[in-house]
Design an enzyme around this catalytic site. Structure first.
Site, PDB file in Angstrom:
ATOM      1  N   HIS A 173       0.900  -1.494   0.261  1.00  0.00           N
ATOM      2  CA  HIS A 173      -0.112   0.191  -0.051  1.00  0.00           C
ATOM      3  C   HIS A 173       0.835   1.517   0.143  1.00  0.00           C
ATOM      4  CE1 HIS A 173      -4.203  -2.091   1.376  1.00  0.00           C
ATOM      5  NE2 HIS A 173      -2.775  -3.084   1.216  1.00  0.00           N
ATOM      6  N   TRP A 178      -0.297  -7.383  -6.417  1.00  0.00           N
ATOM      7  CA  TRP A 178      -0.649  -6.367  -7.926  1.00  0.00           C
ATOM      8  C   TRP A 178       0.768  -5.499  -8.083  1.00  0.00           C
ATOM      9  CZ3 TRP A 178      -2.292  -6.111 -12.265  1.00  0.00           C
ATOM     10  CH2 TRP A 178      -2.561  -4.573 -12.714  1.00  0.00           C
TER      11      TRP A 178
END
Length: 464
Positions: free
Chosen positions: A16, A360
């Site tokens: 993140h 991702w």
């Protein structure tokens, strides 16, 4: 005109922090001041080198200032405390900024932090959601809460059932995010995603910023017609993407230290072009000891050099268990390191394949740098991302588990040879990898789609 000031709040995990920090730098490059907020645990670990002018930091304590221990800490309690303590600190920070005459013009919040806009609305401050997974994943969660719940539950219970979602390829049980598959200790995450959807539904055509680019996921983004999904990626160091800042070669927020004594770059420099297998399972995933042994055997059987990242604590084993049985052979054929600068490795010409967990960030980096993949998904969004890599973007091969849930060494070797060999399948994979690399750079450059989308967001700040 006064300079815009944004508060950017992100979850305290490497996957993140990296795209969020890069987003902050892009905003600063467009004349916006940014305060970057995360938990104390992450802030203290972050390698905060060369902080750009215009960036400041704020933190909140969630009671886990030494970090979260996956072996002993309760993840539900961790999330509850993150919400409770984060909300309190955020409220105090906003009130203080208002009293000092430096009110935030907008608050950008990241994935699994739906409490941030709730607090922001108390102060009538506009918010924008930054989604840091593929747009296709948000598509699935969105439709799950918009009438597709029975479709997914049917697909989970019946392995032969094929699920159809707008803008996505046909999906099976093994292709949807792991949070839908029971039993799952992280099933509570669905509640967080539901909260995100509910908050967005309270707005009219809300803009959602996504770390992707429009050409990569055009259909998936169009399928969420109630939201305005826009690609602003790749959110990666400028030197490797748009070249606007050649000296920016790292994200600047590593939670793990790169040990220079391993001399990774020197080792890669000694290898032929496209010969090295890069192996990494990210910052969170744990592999059981038997699976590690199979992975080691598969790598050895290829006869190819490899760079394998094995984090400290990255192997799920009992204390009395020894290391890998073929450690000496591994060290002779390849290099094993506890951490490395992944973007610098993937951009190196000697790397020919990325054996990845399909997180991702890792997947997107591989696409942006034109590196073919062998995908080995573990949990969360990774099964879906692996499906997209193999069947939509066609830049890799996904491994298959045996009846015991283990990926055998021979299967790992098979996939690596399919991607790195001299056959037509490998050539097509490499051509596709180069195609997406080119399109990613087109999106990121001046007046490319992602550049335009980011500037449109900055321009809209003036209307707040």
């Amino acid at each position: 005109m006064a300079q815009h000031h944004i508060l950017l709040v992100t979850f305290p995990a490497q996957g993140h922090i990296n795209p969020s920090l890069q987003f902050a730098k892009k905003l600063i490059g467009n004349g916006v001041r940014v305060t970057f907020m995360t938990a104390v645990s992450a802030f203290n670990q972050m390698n905060k080198t060369s902080v750009p002018e215009g960036l400041s930091y704020a933190t909140f304590s969630n009671g886990y200032d030494q970090g979260f221990n996956h072996g002993t800490d309760d993840v539900k309690h961790y999330m509850v405390e993150t919400r409770r303590c984060g909300s309190k600190t955020l409220r105090e920070l906003i009130a203080q900024s208002i009293s000092q005459g430096t009110r935030f013009g907008c608050i950008v919040y990241c994935t699994i932090l739906p409490w941030v806009p709730v607090v922001a609305r108390e102060f009538h401050i506009p918010t924008t959601f930054l989604w840091n997974q593929a747009a296709s994943i948000l598509n699935i969660y969105y439709h799950y809460y918009k009438g597709y719940e029975n479709v997914i539950e049917h697909g989970i219970n019946d392995p032969s059932f094929v699920m159809e979602f707008p803008g996505l390829p046909l999906l099976s049980r093994n292709d949807v995010p792991s949070f839908f598959v029971t039993p799952n200790p992280y099933a509570f995450a669905l509640l967080e995603f539901n909260a995100h959807i509910q908050i967005l539904d309270q707005e009219t055509n809300p803009r959602v910023l996504v770390n992707t680019f429009d050409a990569l996921e055009a259909e998936a983004m169009k399928a969420l017609d109630k939201y305005n999904l826009v690609g602003i990626g790749p959110l990666m160091p400028s030197a490797f993407v748009d070249g606007k800042n050649p000296s920016e070669t790292s994200f600047g927020g590593d939670l793990f230290k790169v040990k220079k004594e391993y001399k990774v770059m020197e080792w890669l420099n000694s290898k032929p072009e496209s010969s090295v297998i890069y192996v990494s399972f990210g910052s969170l995933s744990l592999l059981a000891k038997p699976q590690m042994e199979e992975l080691a055997n598969g790598l050895l059987d290829t006869g190819r050099p490899f760079l394998w990242v094995i984090r400290e604590g990255g192997v799920e084993q009992k204390e009395e268990e020894e290391g890998l049985s073929c450690q000496k052979e591994l060290e002779k054929q390849g290099m094993i390191v506890p951490w490395c600068s992944q973007v610098e490795v993937l951009v190196h010409p000697s790397v020919g394949c990325f054996l990845t967990h399909s997180g991702w960030n890792s997947t997107f980096e591989s696409l942006v740098f034109g590196v073919p993949m062998v995908t080995f998904p573990q949990w969360s969004d990774q099964p879906t991302t692996a499906k997209l890599v193999q069947d939509v973007w066609k830049t890799g091969e996904r491994v298959k588990k045996n009846d015991e849930g283990i990926v055998e060494g021979c299967e790992i070797k098979r996939c690596l040879e399919l991607v790195m060999g001299g056959g037509e399948r490998a050539k097509e994979t490499r051509r596709n990898a180069m195609k997406w690399k080119h399109l990613a750079r087109e999106a990121a450059k001046e007046n490319g789609s992602s550049d335009k989308n980011l500037k449109a967001f900055v321009d809209e700040l003036s209307s707040y």
